[in-house]
Scaffold this motif. Structure first.
Motif, mmCIF file in Angstrom:
data_model
loop_
_atom_site.group_PDB
_atom_site.id
_atom_site.type_symbol
_atom_site.label_atom_id
_atom_site.label_comp_id
_atom_site.label_asym_id
_atom_site.label_seq_id
_atom_site.Cartn_x
_atom_site.Cartn_y
_atom_site.Cartn_z
ATOM 1 N N TYR B 5 4.020 -14.989 -9.122
ATOM 2 C CA TYR B 5 3.752 -15.300 -7.719
ATOM 3 C C TYR B 5 4.673 -14.493 -6.797
ATOM 4 N N GLU B 6 5.952 -14.484 -7.134
ATOM 5 C CA GLU B 6 6.943 -13.760 -6.330
ATOM 6 C C GLU B 6 6.570 -12.283 -6.185
ATOM 7 N N LEU B 7 6.198 -11.701 -7.327
ATOM 8 C CA LEU B 7 5.877 -10.284 -7.345
ATOM 9 C C LEU B 7 4.618 -10.011 -6.538
ATOM 10 N N ALA B 8 3.592 -10.828 -6.713
ATOM 11 C CA ALA B 8 2.333 -10.643 -5.982
ATOM 12 C C ALA B 8 2.579 -10.715 -4.473
ATOM 13 N N GLU B 9 3.331 -11.731 -4.062
ATOM 14 C CA GLU B 9 3.608 -11.913 -2.640
ATOM 15 C C GLU B 9 4.426 -10.741 -2.090
ATOM 16 N N PHE B 10 5.409 -10.307 -2.852
ATOM 17 C CA PHE B 10 6.255 -9.213 -2.390
ATOM 18 C C PHE B 10 5.479 -7.895 -2.292
ATOM 19 N N LEU B 11 4.553 -7.677 -3.230
ATOM 20 C CA LEU B 11 3.757 -6.445 -3.207
ATOM 21 C C LEU B 11 3.004 -6.322 -1.886
ATOM 22 N N ILE B 12 2.453 -7.429 -1.433
ATOM 23 C CA ILE B 12 1.718 -7.438 -0.161
ATOM 24 C C ILE B 12 2.673 -7.273 1.021
ATOM 25 N N LYS B 13 3.731 -8.081 1.029
ATOM 26 C CA LYS B 13 4.673 -8.085 2.160
ATOM 27 C C LYS B 13 5.329 -6.716 2.376
ATOM 28 N N SER B 14 5.642 -6.035 1.271
ATOM 29 C CA SER B 14 6.380 -4.770 1.365
ATOM 30 C C SER B 14 5.458 -3.568 1.444
ATOM 31 N N ASN B 15 4.150 -3.808 1.395
ATOM 32 C CA ASN B 15 3.206 -2.694 1.406
ATOM 33 C C ASN B 15 3.249 -1.895 0.092
ATOM 34 N N ALA B 16 3.772 -2.498 -0.963
ATOM 35 C CA ALA B 16 3.848 -1.812 -2.256
ATOM 36 C C ALA B 16 2.479 -1.808 -2.938
ATOM 37 N N ILE B 17 1.584 -2.694 -2.522
ATOM 38 C CA ILE B 17 0.170 -2.572 -2.919
ATOM 39 C C ILE B 17 -0.610 -2.249 -1.651
ATOM 40 N N ARG B 18 -1.389 -1.178 -1.733
ATOM 41 C CA ARG B 18 -2.149 -0.746 -0.555
ATOM 42 C C ARG B 18 -3.608 -0.579 -0.950
ATOM 43 N N PHE B 19 -4.476 -0.805 0.011
ATOM 44 C CA PHE B 19 -5.910 -0.745 -0.254
ATOM 45 C C PHE B 19 -6.539 0.402 0.519
ATOM 46 N N GLY B 20 -7.480 1.100 -0.107
ATOM 47 C CA GLY B 20 -8.115 2.262 0.513
ATOM 48 C C GLY B 20 -8.764 3.063 -0.600
ATOM 49 N N LEU B 21 -8.651 4.397 -0.530
ATOM 50 C CA LEU B 21 -9.165 5.205 -1.631
ATOM 51 C C LEU B 21 -8.039 6.141 -2.075
ATOM 52 N N PHE B 22 -7.599 5.988 -3.311
ATOM 53 C CA PHE B 22 -6.446 6.736 -3.804
ATOM 54 C C PHE B 22 -6.826 7.523 -5.047
ATOM 55 N N LYS B 23 -6.136 8.641 -5.231
ATOM 56 C CA LYS B 23 -6.308 9.420 -6.458
ATOM 57 C C LYS B 23 -5.076 9.157 -7.322
ATOM 58 N N LEU B 24 -5.278 8.682 -8.537
ATOM 59 C CA LEU B 24 -4.166 8.410 -9.443
ATOM 60 C C LEU B 24 -3.705 9.699 -10.119
ATOM 61 N N SER B 25 -2.563 9.644 -10.820
ATOM 62 C CA SER B 25 -2.021 10.843 -11.466
ATOM 63 C C SER B 25 -2.991 11.395 -12.512
ATOM 64 N N SER B 26 -3.841 10.541 -13.067
ATOM 65 C CA SER B 26 -4.821 10.977 -14.064
ATOM 66 C C SER B 26 -6.003 11.711 -13.430
ATOM 67 N N GLY B 27 -6.113 11.641 -12.093
ATOM 68 C CA GLY B 27 -7.244 12.253 -11.407
ATOM 69 C C GLY B 27 -8.298 11.202 -11.049
ATOM 70 N N LYS B 28 -8.234 10.070 -11.713
ATOM 71 C CA LYS B 28 -9.164 8.953 -11.487
ATOM 72 C C LYS B 28 -8.947 8.366 -10.076
ATOM 73 N N SER B 29 -10.015 7.847 -9.469
ATOM 74 C CA SER B 29 -9.810 7.245 -8.153
ATOM 75 C C SER B 29 -9.628 5.737 -8.288
#
Lengths: 197, 197
Positions: B5-29
């Motif tokens: 729970y702590e980690l999930a909440e912190f990811l959102i609060k700190s912007n460490a999880i972001r939503f949009g369209l991203f390209k991962l290091s593997s090339g996958k989106s």
């Protein structure tokens, strides 16, 4: 334990200081090479150095740590854990995937940053890092390194109003190794000739 | 505190999880991006996660840590300090100056290594690292990551006889965020569609 003696002896024993002909990251050649990346493989030495960095850090004004990857980051990250000071690090180049930025982590505007690196030579990469931090609205007055190779780093930092703190200089290491018969006179002379060359 | 729970909440609060369209290091989106590099800028969260990794580590057989730079190294280095386990890390490419090698640090032959990384997706970079370690005469049976994105990593590791331990999965994070009204249904659906896609 005397940190300077301990470190000098360990550098020789672990092969973290090597003699020969090396090309440094600046392109400059050197008759010796320091590989402090080997130290975290020896937990008691790693702890000894991180704790010595923390002792130095406790006396210096600043609320953030900034590391220079990769080798400086290994120490800065353990130091961040040990000191509870927030950590950021500055990339050499922005990576192409994900998000692109030079500073990794959250840098609070107006913070006073202490830069952490393992070895300082000319100070070039530390100065690049300091300039990136300053352009991003934070303050840099102090740098802590483990070893100062005494090749102009302190003077170069001083020109941009940054103080350098090091646990030990290569001159002190060479003196300890020579006085304790751990290097011969030829190597001792060669190291001294490299200083501010 | 519940780590998930702590980690999930912190990811959102700190912007460490972001939503949009991203390209991962593997090339996958990907419709979301995890930036765990931000966490060491928040000392209490960094300590919370490193201590949770240490708790996991204490239950797993192994005498060495191996990190994957750069983001995995930040955690592994603090974990090495906290656990007194020796650390090595594997470079993506050998650098051109100084000495050239893929494994940084001293890897004792025959040691049992636990690989540490922040996030696992397909497992590709962890598998590369495991193969390099095995070619160098050491053993790898276990990997610890903070977050499992559930995109095939566990299965790929299993094929080369490696167990995966993660503090939390993206499914658990999405469930917590959705149940606590921290993400809307569209994002919740998008994250679930990415799993093992």
């Amino acid at each position: 334990m005397d940190i300077k003696y301990e470190l000098a002896e360990f550098l020789i024993k672990s092969n973290a200081i090597r003699f020969g002909l090396f090309k440094l990251s600046s392109g400059k050649s050197s008759p010796y090479y320091l590989d402090l990346r080997i130290i975290p493989s020896f937990p008691s030495y790693f702890k000894f150095i991180v704790d010595a960095l923390k002792e130095k850090l406790d006396k210096i004004k600043g609320d953030y740590l900034c590391a220079i990857p990769t080798s400086g980051l290994v120490y800065a990250s353990a130091l961040s854990y040990a000191s509870s000071k927030p950590l950021v690090y500055v990339r050499k180049e922005s990576k192409e995937y994900g998000t692109s930025k030079l500073i990794e982590g959250y840098l609070k505007p107006g913070s006073e940053i202490i830069i952490i690196d393992d070895v300082i030579t000319s100070g070039r990469s530390i100065i690049n890092t300091a300039e990136i931090i300053r352009r991003n609205g934070a303050v840099v007055n102090n740098v802590i390194t483990i070893i100062d190779r005494l090749e102009g780093g302190r003077g170069a930092l001083s020109k941009i109003s940054i103080n350098l703190f090091s646990l030990v200089t290569i001159k002190e290491i060479a003196d300890i190794l020579y006085d304790n018969n751990m290097i011969d006179e030829d190597i001792f002379t060669t190291i001294n000739e490299q200083i501010s060359s």
